[in-house]
Motif scaffolding. Structure first.
Motif, PDB file in Angstrom:
ATOM      1  N   SER A 149      14.093   6.610   1.718  1.00 16.73           N
ATOM      2  CA  SER A 149      14.218   6.079   3.075  1.00 16.73           C
ATOM      3  C   SER A 149      13.024   6.431   3.965  1.00 16.73           C
ATOM      4  O   SER A 149      13.016   6.080   5.148  1.00 16.73           O
ATOM      5  CB  SER A 149      15.506   6.603   3.727  1.00 16.73           C
ATOM      6  N   PHE A 150      12.014   7.104   3.391  1.00 12.15           N
ATOM      7  CA  PHE A 150      10.859   7.500   4.203  1.00 12.15           C
ATOM      8  C   PHE A 150      10.065   6.274   4.653  1.00 12.15           C
ATOM      9  O   PHE A 150       9.749   5.397   3.852  1.00 12.15           O
ATOM     10  CB  PHE A 150       9.944   8.450   3.420  1.00 12.15           C
ATOM     11  N   ARG A 151       9.745   6.226   5.947  1.00 16.01           N
ATOM     12  CA  ARG A 151       8.949   5.154   6.522  1.00 16.01           C
ATOM     13  C   ARG A 151       7.904   5.754   7.465  1.00 16.01           C
ATOM     14  O   ARG A 151       8.145   6.790   8.096  1.00 16.01           O
ATOM     15  CB  ARG A 151       9.801   4.162   7.319  1.00 16.01           C
ATOM     16  N   VAL A 152       6.771   5.089   7.556  1.00 19.55           N
ATOM     17  CA  VAL A 152       5.747   5.392   8.562  1.00 19.55           C
ATOM     18  C   VAL A 152       5.776   4.242   9.564  1.00 19.55           C
ATOM     19  O   VAL A 152       5.669   3.076   9.175  1.00 19.55           O
ATOM     20  CB  VAL A 152       4.344   5.499   7.933  1.00 19.55           C
ATOM     21  N   ILE A 153       5.939   4.567  10.841  1.00 16.03           N
ATOM     22  CA  ILE A 153       6.047   3.551  11.881  1.00 16.03           C
ATOM     23  C   ILE A 153       4.927   3.785  12.893  1.00 16.03           C
ATOM     24  O   ILE A 153       4.729   4.907  13.355  1.00 16.03           O
ATOM     25  CB  ILE A 153       7.410   3.623  12.590  1.00 16.03           C
ATOM     26  N   ILE A 154       4.188   2.729  13.245  1.00 16.77           N
ATOM     27  CA  ILE A 154       3.058   2.874  14.154  1.00 16.77           C
ATOM     28  C   ILE A 154       3.162   1.890  15.315  1.00 16.77           C
ATOM     29  O   ILE A 154       3.809   0.849  15.221  1.00 16.77           O
ATOM     30  CB  ILE A 154       1.704   2.662  13.446  1.00 16.77           C
ATOM     31  N   VAL A 155       2.511   2.275  16.408  1.00 16.17           N
ATOM     32  CA  VAL A 155       2.252   1.356  17.520  1.00 16.17           C
ATOM     33  C   VAL A 155       0.762   1.086  17.539  1.00 16.17           C
ATOM     34  O   VAL A 155      -0.051   2.013  17.642  1.00 16.17           O
ATOM     35  CB  VAL A 155       2.696   1.947  18.867  1.00 16.17           C
ATOM     36  N   TRP A 156       0.409  -0.180  17.390  1.00 14.13           N
ATOM     37  CA  TRP A 156      -0.991  -0.606  17.414  1.00 14.13           C
ATOM     38  C   TRP A 156      -1.113  -1.669  18.494  1.00 14.13           C
ATOM     39  O   TRP A 156      -0.711  -2.814  18.301  1.00 14.13           O
ATOM     40  CB  TRP A 156      -1.408  -1.164  16.054  1.00 14.13           C
ATOM     41  N   GLY A 157      -1.632  -1.272  19.675  1.00  9.37           N
ATOM     42  CA  GLY A 157      -1.701  -2.209  20.787  1.00  9.37           C
ATOM     43  C   GLY A 157      -0.304  -2.639  21.206  1.00  9.37           C
ATOM     44  O   GLY A 157       0.537  -1.828  21.574  1.00  9.37           O
ATOM     45  N   ARG A 158      -0.014  -3.918  21.078  1.00 10.59           N
ATOM     46  CA  ARG A 158       1.295  -4.463  21.435  1.00 10.59           C
ATOM     47  C   ARG A 158       2.158  -4.718  20.199  1.00 10.59           C
ATOM     48  O   ARG A 158       3.102  -5.504  20.259  1.00 10.59           O
ATOM     49  CB  ARG A 158       1.123  -5.759  22.229  1.00 10.59           C
TER      50      ARG A 158
END
Length: 341
Positions: free
Chosen positions: A111-120
């Motif tokens: 269930s491991f996830r990497v979540i990012i915010v890139w601009g919008r």
């Protein structure tokens, strides 16, 4: 600890070293070799760095203490995200946040996830994926993201304190879309707007939203507009109950310290060099880092909830914030690492 920005000296060996301010060791400075982050844009979570560089828009996770690495998909693989080499600087400084769904990217947790915010844009992946997956469904400007471990949900705070949630670990739910949970009732608390906000897990059934107000001394000039000299003036903290849907304002953090900036927002118990009931903050207005001649990053300090006093974190700036932001790192492994100067 606080990882300072890359050195701007002409000495090649200094570029491969990073300075660390160790709060748990009396605020002392140490250096570690970290060539993996050289000329890379970095954000942090759980003691790991997410790095990306201009060459082919590669991204990877780097542990700055053990130097372990995990390759991730290239950023241009995010659906509908347009990249142009001439506009690299714009996109480079738009990578603002990263969170994990569990602390250790080296584990075999499916269930491991990497979540990012890139601009919008919000995107997520698993190690080994060939591309990023978009998450859609909010309105306005993105302030912060947080993964609530007890609820197993991604939470997002956007314009006017609108809170959204999404289950990013359920493979059946695709495409991924956020759903609105609540909107901060600012008028009830005398807040006409939410200038900037951070979000973090606050117990098993709550979220903490921290709002940040800045004072702008004057405009730099017509070209840069509001990104002239500025300083943080005040923080306010509000708790949202995920079960009862109620908001409340708090004047104390209950012995905890909160850390905010270009890192995933987190709280720890005070003690061992960390002052309780304080907010440790760094400068996360990303435009000034490349838009102002003197760079960004000077708005760093410790905010005392009790009386609103802002304390400087250390005395000497030494031009360490001119090209990239300082980052908070939450880790308990430092005493076991060899080679610290």
């Amino acid at each position: 600890m606080l990882m300072l920005a890359e050195s701007n000296t002409d000495e090649d060996d200094e570029h491969e070293l990073r300075r660390f301010l160790l709060l748990s060791n009396g605020g002392t400075m140490r250096k570690l070799p970290l060539p993996e982050a050289q000329r890379q844009r970095c954000v942090s979570t759980h003691g790991w760095l997410l790095t990306t560089g201009e060459q082919e828009f590669y991204t990877k996770l780097v542990n700055p203490l053990t130097r372990a690495q995990v390759d991730l998909p290239r950023l241009y693989m995010i659906e509908e995200l347009y990249f142009d080499q001439d506009e690299w600087m714009y996109y480079l400084f738009s990578m603002r946040k990263v969170v994990f769904t569990s602390p250790n990217p080296l584990s075999s947790d499916p269930s491991f996830r990497v979540i990012i915010v890139w601009g919008r844009i919000i995107g997520f992946c698993q190690p080994g994926d060939v591309s990023w997956t978009r998450i859609k469904g909010w309105e306005g400007h993105l302030f912060d993201i947080s993964y609530h471990g007890a609820r197993k949900r991604l939470y997002v705070v956007a314009t006017m304190g609108a809170i959204y949630e999404c289950d990013v670990t359920n493979d059946v739910l695709c495409p991924k879309a956020l759903s609105r949970v609540t909107t901060f009732p600012g008028e009830e608390f005398g807040c006409s707007c939410v200038p900037w906000a951070y979000l973090l897990e606050w117990g098993c059934d709550s979220l903490l939203m921290v709002t940040r107000e800045r004072y702008y001394f004057k405009k730099h000039d017509d070209e840069y507009g509001r990104y002239g000299p500025y300083r943080t003036s005040r923080f306010q903290c509000f708790v949202f109950g995920l079960d009862d849907g109620k908001w409340s304002k708090i004047a104390s953090l209950g012995g905890k310290a909160v850390f905010i900036g270009f890192n995933s927002s987190f709280a720890i118990d005070g003690g061992e060099g960390v002052k309780p009931d304080c907010i440790y903050f760094t400068d996360d207005l990303y435009e000034p880092y490349h838009g102002l001649p003197e760079g960004g990053g000077g708005d760093v300090g410790i905010y005392h909830m009790f009386n609103g006093r802002i304390e400087t974190l250390f005395e000497s700036q030494e031009s360490v914030f001119r090209s990239s932001p300082p980052l908070w790192l939450q880790t308990s492994t430092l005493p076991k690492i060899k080679g610290i100067k």
